[in-house]
Motif scaffolding. Sequence first.
Motif, PDB file in Angstrom:
ATOM      1  N   LEU A 226      93.568  26.458  29.249  1.00 31.83           N
ATOM      2  CA  LEU A 226      94.640  26.156  30.188  1.00 31.83           C
ATOM      3  C   LEU A 226      94.073  26.235  31.599  1.00 31.83           C
ATOM      4  O   LEU A 226      92.960  26.736  31.808  1.00 31.83           O
ATOM      5  N   VAL A 280      99.875  34.150  30.554  1.00 30.28           N
ATOM      6  CA  VAL A 280     100.182  32.750  30.269  1.00 30.28           C
ATOM      7  C   VAL A 280     101.638  32.482  30.643  1.00 30.28           C
ATOM      8  O   VAL A 280     102.564  32.958  29.978  1.00 30.28           O
ATOM      9  N   MET A 282     104.754  30.249  30.647  1.00 31.77           N
ATOM     10  CA  MET A 282     105.273  29.156  29.825  1.00 31.77           C
ATOM     11  C   MET A 282     105.933  28.132  30.743  1.00 31.77           C
ATOM     12  O   MET A 282     107.160  27.998  30.820  1.00 31.77           O
ATOM     13  N   ASP A 308     100.924  27.044  31.064  1.00 30.01           N
ATOM     14  CA  ASP A 308     101.059  26.270  29.830  1.00 30.01           C
ATOM     15  C   ASP A 308     102.090  25.171  30.057  1.00 30.01           C
ATOM     16  O   ASP A 308     103.251  25.282  29.636  1.00 30.01           O
ATOM     17  N   SER A 312     101.453  24.082  24.635  1.00 29.31           N
ATOM     18  CA  SER A 312     100.508  24.094  23.510  1.00 29.31           C
ATOM     19  C   SER A 312     100.108  25.518  23.112  1.00 29.31           C
ATOM     20  O   SER A 312     100.097  25.866  21.923  1.00 29.31           O
ATOM     21  N   ALA A 313      99.785  26.366  24.100  1.00 27.90           N
ATOM     22  CA  ALA A 313      99.387  27.745  23.784  1.00 27.90           C
ATOM     23  C   ALA A 313     100.575  28.553  23.278  1.00 27.90           C
ATOM     24  O   ALA A 313     100.433  29.395  22.378  1.00 27.90           O
ATOM     25  N   THR A 314     101.749  28.291  23.836  1.00 28.55           N
ATOM     26  CA  THR A 314     102.962  28.977  23.378  1.00 28.55           C
ATOM     27  C   THR A 314     103.218  28.684  21.911  1.00 28.55           C
ATOM     28  O   THR A 314     103.557  29.582  21.130  1.00 28.55           O
TER      29      THR A 314
END
Length: 359
Positions: A226, A280, A282, A308, A312-314
């Motif tokens: 990210l 991160v 969201m 993010d 995608s990472a969530t």
Amino acid sequence: MSIISIGPLMIRADIVVFLVCALAGYIVLRLRLRQLPEQPWMLDLYVNALLIGFVCWKFGMLVFDPIRTWQNPTSLLYMTGGIKGIWLGVTVGFIYMAWRLNRNRNFITIWTQSAWIAGLTFGLSWLLFQSLVGAEGGSAWHLILGIAFLLLLITAWMQFNKPLSEFLTLGLGRNKAVVVVMAALLAWVVVDFTLDRNASNQGHRLSSEEIAEGLKPGLRAPDFILQDQAGHDIRLSQYQGQTVLLNFWASWCPPCKVEMPYMQDFYEKYKQDDVVILSVNMTHLEKSPQDPQTFAMDHGLTFPIVYDEQGSATALYNVVAYPTTYAISPDGIISERFQGAIDEDRMIRAVRKATNHDG
């Protein structure tokens, strides 16, 4: 610490565990005291002591962190007193029971017997809950302790109407009871040694690359890329060699707002110890891309923050409750997952556990 979802309602798992175990103790105690004239008094004492202990634990922040609680009163909704709060609840609960017993000293014997049965039931229920729904499932120690608690509970139930001295020695007499306790301690040492020996003889330790990727404790944390505010690519794997608290949050999320001051204080204290918070945001859930940046500046956040934007990472980390934090060992292995706000003490314990995992 996890969150249990009931429709749109999110409930802390530790509160659910407490309520289930307390209810189990109440039911068993009610059954054992049936037809006894002391039953109403004992059940009233049990319920009141538990309520007092629960309140002390849940709102322990007022005692242990009054300044921050005063600055952000909503923290009382999402935080507890932690380990200190548990000890406070136990202490105050026992003081309350001692006060009640001092006024009714003829109930001391039945209170001792009832407290033993309720405590064993509470402990057995907790072990059963941990074995069924714990993050790491049941362990050999859970099974051993569960059997021990069950045998003690059955014995206490059968010896309940005996004199207190006979009840406390399990009906064996003083000398035999001492022998049984010593044998149990010896068995504990032997089993503990055997389990440690087996663990050390499992062969070579797998490298992180050989461990399967996943989200459960003991699996390798999935990697992702990210960007930070400056547009630089940040990979989770670039922090390998450091203990990582991977925290997912949003600027509009009330428990996230409560948690952030604890995160910042923790980071300032431990950033020199190969510990990092990778935060991160969201961003795909934010009203505006500028909201998290404004939030970070207003709260003086100095740990790494990535955004993010596509979620995608969530999705990769299956984040369904906000905030969610993963503790990751220096070799990239997930140690624990926390759903909901956590305080500094919980962060310290999570980092110690994750760091010890690597070695």
